[in-house]
Design a protein around this motif. Structure first.
Motif, PDB file in Angstrom:
ATOM      1  N   ARG A 116     -16.584 -86.510  -1.074  1.00 19.24           N
ATOM      2  CA  ARG A 116     -16.480 -86.142  -2.421  1.00 19.24           C
ATOM      3  C   ARG A 116     -15.910 -86.655  -3.408  1.00 19.24           C
ATOM      4  O   ARG A 116     -14.569 -86.663  -3.181  1.00 19.24           O
ATOM      5  N   CYS A 117     -16.523 -87.306  -4.408  1.00 17.85           N
ATOM      6  CA  CYS A 117     -15.809 -87.983  -5.517  1.00 17.85           C
ATOM      7  C   CYS A 117     -15.092 -86.758  -6.230  1.00 17.85           C
ATOM      8  O   CYS A 117     -15.797 -85.825  -6.764  1.00 17.85           O
ATOM      9  N   ASP A 118     -13.799 -87.034  -6.657  1.00 13.76           N
ATOM     10  CA  ASP A 118     -13.152 -86.170  -7.578  1.00 13.76           C
ATOM     11  C   ASP A 118     -13.573 -86.142  -8.929  1.00 13.76           C
ATOM     12  O   ASP A 118     -13.462 -85.262  -9.741  1.00 13.76           O
ATOM     13  N   GLY A 119     -14.172 -87.541  -9.285  1.00 18.78           N
ATOM     14  CA  GLY A 119     -14.635 -87.663 -10.635  1.00 18.78           C
ATOM     15  C   GLY A 119     -15.743 -86.824 -11.120  1.00 18.78           C
ATOM     16  O   GLY A 119     -15.972 -86.120 -12.024  1.00 18.78           O
ATOM     17  N   CYS A 120     -16.769 -86.736 -10.183  1.00 16.39           N
ATOM     18  CA  CYS A 120     -18.009 -86.279 -10.298  1.00 16.39           C
ATOM     19  C   CYS A 120     -18.769 -85.428  -9.374  1.00 16.39           C
ATOM     20  O   CYS A 120     -19.638 -84.831  -9.534  1.00 16.39           O
ATOM     21  N   GLU A 121     -17.645 -85.358  -8.407  1.00 17.58           N
ATOM     22  CA  GLU A 121     -18.169 -84.184  -7.367  1.00 17.58           C
ATOM     23  C   GLU A 121     -19.402 -84.730  -6.395  1.00 17.58           C
ATOM     24  O   GLU A 121     -19.996 -83.926  -5.532  1.00 17.58           O
TER      25      GLU A 121
ATOM     26  N   VAL B 128     -14.821 -97.425  -5.109  1.00 15.44           N
ATOM     27  CA  VAL B 128     -14.856 -97.199  -6.488  1.00 15.44           C
ATOM     28  C   VAL B 128     -16.348 -96.141  -6.366  1.00 15.44           C
ATOM     29  O   VAL B 128     -17.210 -96.825  -5.858  1.00 15.44           O
ATOM     30  N   CYS B 129     -16.190 -95.031  -7.079  1.00 16.89           N
ATOM     31  CA  CYS B 129     -17.740 -94.028  -7.021  1.00 16.89           C
ATOM     32  C   CYS B 129     -18.689 -95.043  -7.856  1.00 16.89           C
ATOM     33  O   CYS B 129     -18.562 -95.031  -8.958  1.00 16.89           O
ATOM     34  N   PRO B 130     -19.717 -95.210  -6.954  1.00 16.62           N
ATOM     35  CA  PRO B 130     -20.987 -95.800  -7.615  1.00 16.62           C
ATOM     36  C   PRO B 130     -21.455 -94.864  -8.567  1.00 16.62           C
ATOM     37  O   PRO B 130     -22.224 -95.343  -9.436  1.00 16.62           O
ATOM     38  N   GLU B 131     -21.289 -93.488  -8.661  1.00 14.94           N
ATOM     39  CA  GLU B 131     -21.949 -92.671  -9.565  1.00 14.94           C
ATOM     40  C   GLU B 131     -21.306 -92.731 -11.087  1.00 14.94           C
ATOM     41  O   GLU B 131     -21.686 -92.748 -11.967  1.00 14.94           O
ATOM     42  N   CYS B 132     -19.909 -92.652 -10.795  1.00 21.05           N
ATOM     43  CA  CYS B 132     -19.121 -92.290 -12.258  1.00 21.05           C
ATOM     44  C   CYS B 132     -18.108 -93.183 -12.255  1.00 21.05           C
ATOM     45  O   CYS B 132     -17.275 -93.345 -13.530  1.00 21.05           O
ATOM     46  N   GLY B 133     -17.754 -94.274 -11.467  1.00 19.54           N
ATOM     47  CA  GLY B 133     -17.064 -95.213 -11.589  1.00 19.54           C
ATOM     48  C   GLY B 133     -15.298 -94.792 -11.265  1.00 19.54           C
ATOM     49  O   GLY B 133     -14.383 -95.701 -11.698  1.00 19.54           O
ATOM     50  N   SER B 134     -15.247 -93.885 -10.639  1.00 22.21           N
ATOM     51  CA  SER B 134     -13.947 -93.128 -10.410  1.00 22.21           C
ATOM     52  C   SER B 134     -13.428 -94.118  -9.319  1.00 22.21           C
ATOM     53  O   SER B 134     -13.822 -94.253  -8.274  1.00 22.21           O
ATOM     54  N   HIS B 135     -12.018 -94.460  -9.515  1.00 22.78           N
ATOM     55  CA  HIS B 135     -11.264 -95.374  -8.428  1.00 22.78           C
ATOM     56  C   HIS B 135     -10.514 -94.577  -7.588  1.00 22.78           C
ATOM     57  O   HIS B 135      -9.745 -93.926  -8.026  1.00 22.78           O
TER      58      HIS B 135
HETATM   59 ZN   LIG Z   1     -17.896 -90.248  -8.956  1.00 24.46          ZN
END
Ligand SMILES: [Zn+2]
Length: 655
Positions: free
Chosen positions: A14-19, A33-40
């Motif tokens: 689960r992405c910490d940036g966008c969940e 790198v999260c493909p949804e929000c770009g969080s590294h």
């Molecule tokens: Zn994300």
């Protein structure tokens, strides 16, 4: 950051940036790198290497130093137990992976830190490995790439971990002098001693998108200032806006950016080699360099070319005009003053890739002072009492010592960049019958004075003022005496905005190349990187009741014990007293204080300090600048090597 959900082979995260819930393989394909929000997502060192270097090109450095537990550190858990747990958790032997590789066909030496291993902390082994990597780069004539991820120095190794900042920095300095590119890639997070040394004193600093970097961590800054931190504080974009990094780079572009830098450096070196060959063919060029014809005719043109380009400053671009040859020599230059203005050759005579055959740096010119050590040990007090004595408001300050131990002080102000920091004072003064440059932290004796002087906590402007005065001393051929008394560098918001980490890092690097004698005296508190910024010296003295530490006992207790009331325990564990630091080889001598301590008789304390500095400085005055710098580097090179079975001379006592 991305948190893993489920178990087993981590199918989903689960992405910490966008969940967003992400398929792990898809995330990996996207370089984490999260493909949804770009969080590294933070990367471990092996995965980082896989992404950066050419396939199958990585060769780890052949040797791994032995473990160290130099101060027998125990908090709620013995330090060796923490090491075992970190190894089990990461599958790595230490917090850094080092070796050689190619990136787009360009050979590099590189060190990649891994935050998962004890917070990527900089201990003796980590320092040793990164130093060896830099020495390998020097030996091979290739650029050095450092990928940083660290919470700072490893407090379980006490002040020896602090010394690693200098050890690695001087290896970076040697590459600077040899004209070899150094690049650091800041990844999330890079803080403390790593930020304030090799993460920021390289030629080019890249910040990976999402990386945060600073000298003080956000929690400490909030605690100290009682303020909320500005939005985006210490992020890569913040660092770019405040002029502290060259660029912010998305992970997918990182390799390509490095490739451009490496290609540029390689082509420049090829051009220089061609120019060197042309120069050797011109007899009149050799005529201009009567002292160094051999170096030029052998194609080792560093000294000769620099002589053509005029006097050097201690960090000018001149040092990059070098060829591929061995370091230049200046030890045969008879005039110390002339040599001091030509730091090129001095800086060329740096750390050798084959390690150190050091004869140590003890000049034994201060036996009368050294005798005091035994007396101090005999009167062993609780280290926490010593901490309190070191902080006593009546304790003489730098300005007090300038009054009692020195004569005719003329203060010089300003960093020439827009500020004058009141926590650092410096200028010309007479010590006995010679002039010296004195630079010291300034506290105060009452609340008003302490506030006016920011409690002796230097801002970046203070460090840059000190840097300016060090360089001035080098140009004039004046010895430098530093008086260290700081709880640490200023951990404020503005200090971070103005590049505290880089300011400290540059001082450490410059001191490692300064072609004049440097004597440092810890007069009160030697607090972490802020202290080291004035203490990379030929001789390091400590007053009898001074302390010198990688972190304050309170700070250490807050991190490693259940609560900060354990500060007295931390003070004992950290080995921060003068006899401790002598035993570790970090301090050379203890300067006696009048009874019960310096605050009881400041005049007498001043006289004792004057005698100790003179006794330690005098033998250094006749040492040729190149030898001085070489020995200083050997001194700081030992702290890693000696502890880890490396090539350095053995020092100190391991408890
Ligand atoms: Zn994300």
């Amino acid at each position: 950051m991305t948190a893993t959900v489920g178990h087993g082979e981590q199918l989903w995260s689960r992405c910490d940036g966008c969940e967003a819930l992400l398929y792990r393989k898809r995330l990996r394909r996207n370089l984490d790198v999260c493909p949804e929000c770009g969080s590294h997502v933070r990367l471990g060192a092996p995965e980082r290497l896989r992404q950066l270097v050419d396939p199958s090109s990585f060769a780890a450095l052949p040797d791994r130093p032995d473990d160290v537990d130099p101060i027998g550190f125990v908090d709620v858990l013995p330090y060796p137990h923490r090491l075992v747990a970190a190894r089990a958790g990461t599958g790595l032997p230490e917090a850094v992976v080092c070796g050689t590789a190619t990136i787009g066909g360009h050979p590099v030496a590189l060190a990649v830190m891994d935050f998962r291993f004890l917070g990527g902390s900089l201990g003796c082994v980590v320092g040793e490995l990164i130093t060896r990597t830099a020495e390998r780069a020097l030996n091979d004539g290739v650029p050095l790439v450092l990928v940083t991820a660290s919470g700072g120095a490893r407090m379980q190794e006490g002040a020896l971990s602090l010394m690693q900042m200098a050890t690695v920095s001087q290896a970076v300095a040697a590459l600077r002098e040899a004209g070899l590119l150094t690049v650091s890639v800041l990844t999330d997070p890079t803080y403390g001693g790593v930020a304030a040394s090799f993460a920021t004193n390289t030629d080019v600093v890249l910040a990976e998108s999402g990386a945060r970097m600073g000298f003080a961590g956000p929690r400490v800054i909030r605690q100290v200032t009682g303020r909320d931190l500005p939005e985006g504080f210490q992020t890569a974009e913040f660092l770019l806006r405040h002029g502290q990094v060259d660029m912010v780079v998305q992970r997918r572009s990182l390799r390509a950016r490095l490739l451009v830098l490496l290609a540029a450096a390689r082509s420049a070196r090829a051009d220089r080699r061609a120019a060197d060959r042309r120069l050797v063919c011109r007899p009149e060029a050799v005529q201009l360099m009567p002292r160094q014809p051999a170096a030029v005719s052998a194609g080792h043109s560093r000294v000769g070319l620099t002589a053509l380009s005029g006097p050097a400053t201690s960090d000018g671009p001149d040092g990059r005009v070098g060829g591929d040859g061995p370091p230049g020599r200046l030890s045969d230059v008879p005039d110390g003053r002339a040599a001091a203005s030509r730091s090129d050759g001095v800086r060329g005579d740096g750390v050798q890739a084959d390690g150190v055959q050091g004869d140590g740096v003890r000049t034994d010119g201060a036996q009368a002072v050294a005798v005091q050590v035994d007396g101090v040990r005999a009167g062993a007090r609780d280290p926490w009492d010593t901490v309190r004595t070191a902080r006593h408001p009546g304790r003489p300050t730098t300005l007090d010592y300038l009054d009692t131990a020195f004569d005719g002080f003329v203060e010089l102000h300003g960093d020439r960049l827009g500020a004058d920091c009141p926590a650092v004072v410096g200028g010309l003064a007479r010590l006995g019958d010679r002039y010296v440059m004195v630079i010291g932290h300034q506290k105060g004796h009452n609340t008003a004075e302490l506030v006016a002087r920011n409690f002796g906590m230097a801002s970046p402007a203070g460090h840059r003022k000190a840097l300016r005065l060090m360089r001035l001393a080098a140009r004039l051929g004046l010895p430098v005496v530093t008086l260290v008394d700081t709880p640490g560098a200023d951990p404020g918001v503005r200090a971070e905005e103005q590049g505290q980490a880089a300011a400290i890092a540059e001082n450490i690097l410059t001191l490692s190349s300064l072609p004049v004698p440097v004597v440092a005296v810890v007069t009160g508190e030697g607090g972490s990187g802020g202290a080291l910024a004035l203490a990379v010296a030929d001789r390091v003295l400590m007053l009898q009741h001074a302390v010198y530490s990688v972190i304050s006992p309170e700070g250490c207790a807050a991190i490693l014990w259940p609560d900060s009331s354990a500060a007295p325990l931390a003070a004992r564990a950290l080995r921060l007293t003068a006899p401790d630091l002598c035993a570790l080889g970090i301090a050379d001598d203890v300067v006696a204080e009048p009874e019960p301590a310096a605050h009881g008789d400041p005049e007498a304390a001043g006289e004792l300090l004057r005698r100790a500095v003179l006794a330690n400085l005098t033998p250094l005055l006749d040492v040729p600048p190149a030898t001085l710098v070489r020995r200083r580097r050997q001194r700081f090179r030992r702290y890693g090597a000696a502890r880890t079975g490396g090539a350095g001379a053995t020092v100190g006592v391991v408890r």
